[in-house]
Each structure stands twice: as C-alpha cells, then as structure tokens.
Enzyme design. Structure first.
Site, PDB file in Angstrom:
ATOM      1  N   GLY A 255       0.902  -1.203  -0.085  1.00  0.00           N
ATOM      2  CA  GLY A 255       0.045  -0.049  -0.107  1.00  0.00           C
ATOM      3  C   GLY A 255       1.045   1.195   0.087  1.00  0.00           C
TER       4      GLY A 255
ATOM      5  CB  ILE B 183      -1.773   1.060  -7.794  1.00  0.00           C
ATOM      6  CG1 ILE B 183      -1.324   1.449  -9.230  1.00  0.00           C
ATOM      7  CG2 ILE B 183      -3.263   0.752  -8.136  1.00  0.00           C
ATOM      8  CD1 ILE B 183      -1.118   0.054 -10.227  1.00  0.00           C
TER       9      ILE B 183
ATOM     10  CG  LEU C 247       8.485   1.123   3.758  1.00  0.00           C
ATOM     11  CD1 LEU C 247       8.558   1.755   5.030  1.00  0.00           C
ATOM     12  CD2 LEU C 247       7.294   1.616   2.964  1.00  0.00           C
TER      13      LEU C 247
ATOM     14  CB  THR D 129      -0.124  -6.579 -14.964  1.00  0.00           C
ATOM     15  OG1 THR D 129       0.324  -5.985 -16.262  1.00  0.00           O
ATOM     16  CG2 THR D 129       0.649  -7.763 -14.880  1.00  0.00           C
ATOM     17  CG  ASP D 130      -2.203  -4.780 -19.831  1.00  0.00           C
ATOM     18  OD1 ASP D 130      -1.111  -4.881 -19.166  1.00  0.00           O
ATOM     19  OD2 ASP D 130      -2.637  -4.176 -20.457  1.00  0.00           O
ATOM     20  CD  GLU D 131       3.593  -5.118 -18.557  1.00  0.00           C
ATOM     21  OE1 GLU D 131       4.392  -5.452 -18.651  1.00  0.00           O
ATOM     22  OE2 GLU D 131       3.405  -3.661 -18.209  1.00  0.00           O
TER      23      GLU D 131
ATOM     24  CE1 TYR E  21       5.194  -6.508 -12.766  1.00  0.00           C
ATOM     25  CE2 TYR E  21       4.727  -6.028 -14.948  1.00  0.00           C
ATOM     26  CZ  TYR E  21       4.233  -5.941 -13.616  1.00  0.00           C
ATOM     27  OH  TYR E  21       3.086  -5.447 -13.385  1.00  0.00           O
TER      28      TYR E  21
ATOM     29  CE  LYS F 225       1.529  -8.840 -10.875  1.00  0.00           C
ATOM     30  NZ  LYS F 225       1.479  -8.121  -9.460  1.00  0.00           N
TER      31      LYS F 225
ATOM     32  CG  ASN G 199      -3.284   1.765 -13.031  1.00  0.00           C
ATOM     33  OD1 ASN G 199      -3.571   1.890 -11.967  1.00  0.00           O
ATOM     34  ND2 ASN G 199      -3.376   0.676 -13.972  1.00  0.00           N
TER      35      ASN G 199
ATOM     36  NE  ARG H 244       3.354  -1.085 -22.633  1.00  0.00           N
ATOM     37  CZ  ARG H 244       4.165  -1.646 -23.701  1.00  0.00           C
ATOM     38  NH1 ARG H 244       3.398  -1.893 -25.006  1.00  0.00           N
ATOM     39  NH2 ARG H 244       5.193  -2.362 -23.702  1.00  0.00           N
TER      40      ARG H 244
ATOM     41  CG  ASN I 237       5.396   4.056 -25.676  1.00  0.00           C
ATOM     42  OD1 ASN I 237       4.449   3.971 -24.845  1.00  0.00           O
ATOM     43  ND2 ASN I 237       6.536   2.915 -25.639  1.00  0.00           N
TER      44      ASN I 237
ATOM     45  N   PRO J 225      14.726  -5.033 -24.718  1.00  0.00           N
ATOM     46  CG  PRO J 225      16.477  -5.971 -23.751  1.00  0.00           C
ATOM     47  CD  PRO J 225      15.788  -4.824 -23.713  1.00  0.00           C
TER      48      PRO J 225
HETATM   49  P1  NAD Z   1       4.715   0.315  -7.262  1.00  0.00           P
HETATM   50  O1  NAD Z   1       6.193  -0.316  -7.672  1.00  0.00           O
HETATM   51  O2  NAD Z   1       4.950   1.523  -7.099  1.00  0.00           O
HETATM   52  O3  NAD Z   1       4.739  -0.262  -5.694  1.00  0.00           O
HETATM   53  C1  NAD Z   1       4.938  -1.506  -5.310  1.00  0.00           C
HETATM   54  C2  NAD Z   1       4.847  -1.622  -3.659  1.00  0.00           C
HETATM   55  O4  NAD Z   1       4.972  -2.975  -3.270  1.00  0.00           O
HETATM   56  C3  NAD Z   1       5.889  -0.673  -2.918  1.00  0.00           C
HETATM   57  O5  NAD Z   1       5.291   0.215  -2.015  1.00  0.00           O
HETATM   58  C4  NAD Z   1       6.713  -1.800  -2.289  1.00  0.00           C
HETATM   59  O6  NAD Z   1       7.588  -1.131  -1.212  1.00  0.00           O
HETATM   60  C5  NAD Z   1       5.981  -2.851  -2.095  1.00  0.00           C
HETATM   61  N1  NAD Z   1       6.615  -4.223  -2.086  1.00  0.00           N
HETATM   62  C6  NAD Z   1       7.635  -4.540  -2.833  1.00  0.00           C
HETATM   63  N2  NAD Z   1       8.043  -5.877  -2.661  1.00  0.00           N
HETATM   64  C7  NAD Z   1       7.530  -6.044  -1.514  1.00  0.00           C
HETATM   65  C8  NAD Z   1       7.710  -6.905  -0.359  1.00  0.00           C
HETATM   66  N3  NAD Z   1       8.456  -8.014  -0.624  1.00  0.00           N
HETATM   67  N4  NAD Z   1       6.963  -6.976   0.599  1.00  0.00           N
HETATM   68  C9  NAD Z   1       5.910  -6.122   1.082  1.00  0.00           C
HETATM   69  N5  NAD Z   1       6.055  -5.044   0.236  1.00  0.00           N
HETATM   70  C10 NAD Z   1       6.798  -4.935  -1.101  1.00  0.00           C
HETATM   71  O7  NAD Z   1       4.085  -0.763  -7.935  1.00  0.00           O
HETATM   72  P2  NAD Z   1       2.479   0.033  -8.531  1.00  0.00           P
HETATM   73  O8  NAD Z   1       2.653   0.536  -9.857  1.00  0.00           O
HETATM   74  O9  NAD Z   1       1.705   0.730  -7.527  1.00  0.00           O
HETATM   75  O10 NAD Z   1       1.827  -1.585  -8.874  1.00  0.00           O
HETATM   76  C11 NAD Z   1       0.877  -2.315  -7.883  1.00  0.00           C
HETATM   77  C12 NAD Z   1       0.492  -3.519  -8.527  1.00  0.00           C
HETATM   78  O11 NAD Z   1      -0.241  -3.274  -9.428  1.00  0.00           O
HETATM   79  C13 NAD Z   1       1.645  -4.630  -8.641  1.00  0.00           C
HETATM   80  O12 NAD Z   1       1.188  -5.712  -8.381  1.00  0.00           O
HETATM   81  C14 NAD Z   1       1.672  -4.304 -10.232  1.00  0.00           C
HETATM   82  O13 NAD Z   1       2.008  -5.596 -10.948  1.00  0.00           O
HETATM   83  C15 NAD Z   1       0.107  -4.289 -10.798  1.00  0.00           C
HETATM   84  N6  NAD Z   1      -0.026  -3.297 -11.666  1.00  0.00           N
HETATM   85  C16 NAD Z   1       0.542  -2.117 -11.976  1.00  0.00           C
HETATM   86  C17 NAD Z   1       0.051  -1.544 -13.094  1.00  0.00           C
HETATM   87  C18 NAD Z   1       0.937  -0.084 -13.430  1.00  0.00           C
HETATM   88  O14 NAD Z   1       0.440   0.556 -14.466  1.00  0.00           O
HETATM   89  N7  NAD Z   1       1.664   0.391 -12.591  1.00  0.00           N
HETATM   90  C19 NAD Z   1      -0.851  -2.018 -14.036  1.00  0.00           C
HETATM   91  C20 NAD Z   1      -1.420  -3.195 -13.722  1.00  0.00           C
HETATM   92  C21 NAD Z   1      -1.176  -3.755 -12.657  1.00  0.00           C
HETATM   93  P1  TYD Z   2       6.632   1.579 -18.596  1.00  0.00           P
HETATM   94  O1  TYD Z   2       6.023   2.748 -17.897  1.00  0.00           O
HETATM   95  O2  TYD Z   2       7.987   0.892 -18.094  1.00  0.00           O
HETATM   96  O3  TYD Z   2       5.410   0.409 -18.614  1.00  0.00           O
HETATM   97  P2  TYD Z   2       5.226  -0.943 -19.029  1.00  0.00           P
HETATM   98  O4  TYD Z   2       6.452  -1.363 -19.598  1.00  0.00           O
HETATM   99  O5  TYD Z   2       4.727  -1.726 -17.889  1.00  0.00           O
HETATM  100  O6  TYD Z   2       4.196  -0.725 -20.055  1.00  0.00           O
HETATM  101  O7  TYD Z   2       6.529   1.864 -20.138  1.00  0.00           O
HETATM  102  C1  TYD Z   2       5.451   2.163 -20.821  1.00  0.00           C
HETATM  103  C2  TYD Z   2       5.878   2.173 -22.357  1.00  0.00           C
HETATM  104  O8  TYD Z   2       6.910   3.169 -22.460  1.00  0.00           O
HETATM  105  C3  TYD Z   2       6.618   0.872 -22.701  1.00  0.00           C
HETATM  106  O9  TYD Z   2       6.214   0.698 -24.278  1.00  0.00           O
HETATM  107  C4  TYD Z   2       8.072   1.225 -22.866  1.00  0.00           C
HETATM  108  C5  TYD Z   2       8.016   2.661 -23.005  1.00  0.00           C
HETATM  109  N1  TYD Z   2       8.986   3.450 -22.364  1.00  0.00           N
HETATM  110  C6  TYD Z   2      10.031   4.172 -23.208  1.00  0.00           C
HETATM  111  O10 TYD Z   2       9.837   4.589 -24.419  1.00  0.00           O
HETATM  112  N2  TYD Z   2      11.193   4.949 -22.487  1.00  0.00           N
HETATM  113  C7  TYD Z   2      11.295   4.527 -21.268  1.00  0.00           C
HETATM  114  O11 TYD Z   2      12.460   5.397 -20.672  1.00  0.00           O
HETATM  115  C8  TYD Z   2      10.496   3.993 -20.372  1.00  0.00           C
HETATM  116  C9  TYD Z   2      10.725   3.974 -18.914  1.00  0.00           C
HETATM  117  C10 TYD Z   2       9.454   3.322 -21.135  1.00  0.00           C
END
Ligand code: NAD
Ligand code: TYD
Length: 344
Positions: A13, A17, A40, A130-132, A155, A159, A185, A219, A254, A279
């Site tokens: 938390g 997100i 943290l 995640t959709d990934e 990654y 997941k 997000n 994306r 992008n 890659p």
């Molecule tokens: P983030 O990297 O901002 O936050 C991750 C949090 O998890 C951090 O607070 C970190 O301290 C905590 N954490 C990491 N390892 C931990 C551990 N071993 N024990 C306890 N806490 C730990 O990530 P986010 O972007 O907020 O993503 C949150 C979730 O949503 C993830 O599961 C991610 O896969 C999923 N998600 C993210 C996106 C996106 O666009 N960011 C999209 C779809 C799904």
């Molecule tokens: P990112 O924010 O890392 O999210 P995700 O890989 O989970 O989709 O990247 C979003 C898109 O932006 C992805 O197609 C990779 C691209 N990207 C760049 O072109 N340059 C950058 O420096 C980063 C971090 C991402």
C-alpha cells in the site's frame, strides 16, 4: 462479500496504486479499516500516504510479504475480511536488468500471503495482476480474460506464475481468490521510472526523453482512480475463482504520449531521443473489459486528456516529492540501464 465494517489488509500500500487505493477506500467507506503491509522497497514511500497517517481507521506495518512468520502474525492478529495484494516488483526494465527479486516477491510473496489467508479463513483474496501476462498483440484485437497467457518479460512471467498459483489455491484449497488484470495506470505518486512521470520530470529540466525503438509501441492507459473503483467493485461483487480485466479504453503509442506531455508542459519536440529498444518489448496492449462492465457495472470515468493534464500539474506542483525519490537508489539503476547501455 459484506460491504459494511470491512477490515482490509492491503499489501504494497505504500506504492503508487496501493497508496491511491487506500486513500480512495478510506474516503469512500467511513466504517472500513485498512492495515497497510509494505516492505518499503525503493518504490514504497510513506510520504504517499501522509494525508491519512492520522486517520484512526488506518495502520501501517512494515513487513516483507515473503516473511511467512511476520505475515502469519499480522493476518492472525488483524483478522482481515479481505486481502488485496498490490505488493510487487513492478518495473519491466528492472526485471530485465535483474530478475531474481521479481520471482521472489511476485511469486513466493503471493504464495505466503495466500497461505496466511487460507490458514486464517480470510473471506476474499484479491490479486492485483496485469494485462502484461497476456503478452503482446499485433495491430488488431484485444485481450479478453480467456486470451492465452504468453508473458514476455521476467516481470510479466512472475505475475503470470502468481496468477497460476492463485488458480491452483482456488481449485485445491477453495481459497476465495480473484484476479484483476489492469492496463497501464497513470496518476499522482507514480515512481518516476515509469514513462509518464519519468518523462515529465526530465522535461521539467529540459533534458531529452528516451523513447524506445520507433516509439510505436501501444499501451492502454487508465487513471489510477478508475483502477481503484474497479478493484473496489471486484472486491465487493466479484466471483471467487474468476479473472476480471480492467482497461482505460485509451490506446496510445509512446510517441503520442510523449508529444501530449511535451504539449502539456510547453516544451519543444527537439527533446525527443529515439534510443535502442527494450529487449522483448511488447508491441501492443489493448483490453476487452466487457466482463467487468456487464457483470459489475464498472467503467472508467476519467477522460484521458483531462487526467493527463491534471497528472502533469500534480508532478509540477509536487517537485520535492519526486526529487526526493529520484535522488536515492534510483540513481544507480538509471546509470546502469540508460547511461551504460547507450539509452540516454
Ligand atoms: P509500485 O512499484 O509503485 O509499488 C509496489 C509496492 O510494493 C511498494 O510500496 C513496495 O515497497 C511494495 N513491495 C515490494 N516488494 C515487497 C515485499 N517483498 N513485501 C512487501 N511490500 C513490497 O507498484 P504499482 O505500480 O503501484 O503496482 C502495484 C500492483 O499493481 C503491482 O502488483 C503491479 O504488478 C500491478 N499493476 C501495475 C500497473 C501499473 O501501470 N503500474 C498496471 C497493472 C497492474
Ligand atoms: P513503462 O512505464 O515501463 O510501463 P510497461 O513497460 O509496464 O508498459 O513503459 C510504458 C511504455 O513506455 C513501454 O512501451 C516502454 C516505453 N518506455 C520508453 O519508451 N522509454 C522509457 O524510458 C520507459 C521507462 C518506457
């Protein structure tokens, strides 16, 4: 699941997100309580939740979700009605640079949380996936919940493994587990290594922005508050054993995103640098969210251009926040990934 007096355990938390979700839940439900369990890591930041720190319905516990003893005690003591797991290593580039930690936290950590849920009879376990996990699309089509799982980055693979374990725990032990799979997000408090806050913070300093490859990767973008609304709806009305896709309906390349940010910041297009590609870079993500729309009545509400403008404004008004997080551990990753690999 019951909707009143819910005791919620949120793992992860303190990240992007998770912190937005906790703020959303505390505002939406007067009688809910939230325990935030977070290790943290570099991405976790209690400053993201400063405004709810004094709220008596909220409590923070620092713990690693891979630590079975700690997690077991927290769950036994707190007796949560539901666990929502946001905790994860989340940055694709870091997973390419060093996958080990992704496998540990994202797979083992999820299993530890599920075991604690199972032993303590927790009524709902919601895994934020995640959709990934679906891999990459060509120029047409969308991911539905039935699309094959074809992860392409470490990654995404980690997941996917967690999603499979969830399925197994539902089938084998009857754990009331549900998975959500959301697209990219954006919004406040996102760690400035992800493209939108990364580019905004570079543009603020008139530095070039590294666009991977030809900038044509697509994306689907969703505002983090729309994701929170979807998670809340799945928590309350989702069916155990099921998967729900969550999307924003905003497919952008992008380079389109980059130009939108440049325009919002009043910066020239000469800041764009096309750099060597990531890659295994997935070409296109797009979400079919018919299931969550029809079964749970959820649809995104934030108009994309407005959400982006507000998000850019938030980063410009919160410079001390991003300067602080960019100054720490982040610098060594930046040097390894961008400078040494010729991406800057
Ligand atoms: P983030 O990297 O901002 O936050 C991750 C949090 O998890 C951090 O607070 C970190 O301290 C905590 N954490 C990491 N390892 C931990 C551990 N071993 N024990 C306890 N806490 C730990 O990530 P986010 O972007 O907020 O993503 C949150 C979730 O949503 C993830 O599961 C991610 O896969 C999923 N998600 C993210 C996106 C996106 O666009 N960011 C999209 C779809 C799904
Ligand atoms: P990112 O924010 O890392 O999210 P995700 O890989 O989970 O989709 O990247 C979003 C898109 O932006 C992805 O197609 C990779 C691209 N990207 C760049 O072109 N340059 C950058 O420096 C980063 C971090 C991402």
């Amino acid at each position: 699941m019951k909707a009143n007096g819910v005791r919620l355990l949120v793992a992860g938390g303190a990240g992007f997100i998770g912190s937005n979700f906790i703020r959303y839940i505390l505002a939406a439900h007067d009688d809910w309580q939230v325990v935030n369990v977070d290790k943290l890591t570099y991405a976790g930041n209690l400053a993201n939740l400063e405004d709810v720190e004094g709220d008596e319905r909220y409590r923070f516990v620092r713990a690693d979700i891979c630590d079975a003893n700690a997690v077991g005690e927290i769950v036994a003591e707190g007796e949560p009605d539901a666990i929502v797991n946001f905790a994860a290593e989340t940055h694709v580039d870091r997973s390419i640079d060093d996958p080990g930690l992704f496998l540990r936290t994202n797979i083992l950590g999820t299993q530890v949380l599920m075991d604690a849920a199972r032993k303590n009879g927790v009524a709902r376990f919601l895994q934020i996936s995640t959709d990934e996990v679906y891999g990459s699309l060509g120029s047409w089509g969308k991911f539905s919940e039935d699309s094959p799982l074809r992860p392409n980055s470490p990654y995404a693979a980690s997941k996917t493994a967690a999603d499979m374990l969830l399925r197994a725990y539902f089938k084998t032990y009857g754990l009331p587990a549900i998975v959500t799979r959301c697209s990219n997000n954006y919004g406040p408090y996102q760690f400035p290594e992800k493209i939108i806050p990364f580019f905004v913070t570079l543009m603020k300093e008139n530095q070039p922005v590294p666009v991977y490859g030809d900038g044509g990767n697509v994306r689907d973008w969703i505002h983090v508050d729309d994701h929170s609304r979807a998670v809340e709806a799945v928590l309350l009305g989702g069916r155990p054993g099921e998967v729900y896709n969550v999307g924003g309906g905003n497919e952008r390349t992008n380079i389109e995103i980059t130009k939108l940010l440049l325009a919002a910041m009043g910066k020239p297009e000469s800041l764009v640098r096309f750099v060597p590609d990531r890659p295994g870079h997935d070409r296109r993500y797009a979400i079919d969210d018919t299931k969550i729309r029809t079964k749970l009545g959820v649809a995104p509400q934030v108009p994309f251009e407005e959400g982006i403008r507000e998000t850019v404004r938030w980063y410009l008004e919160n410079e001390p926040w991003w300067r602080a997080v960019k100054s720490g551990e982040y610098l060594s990753f930046y040097d390894r990934w961008y400078r040494q690999k010729g991406r800057s």
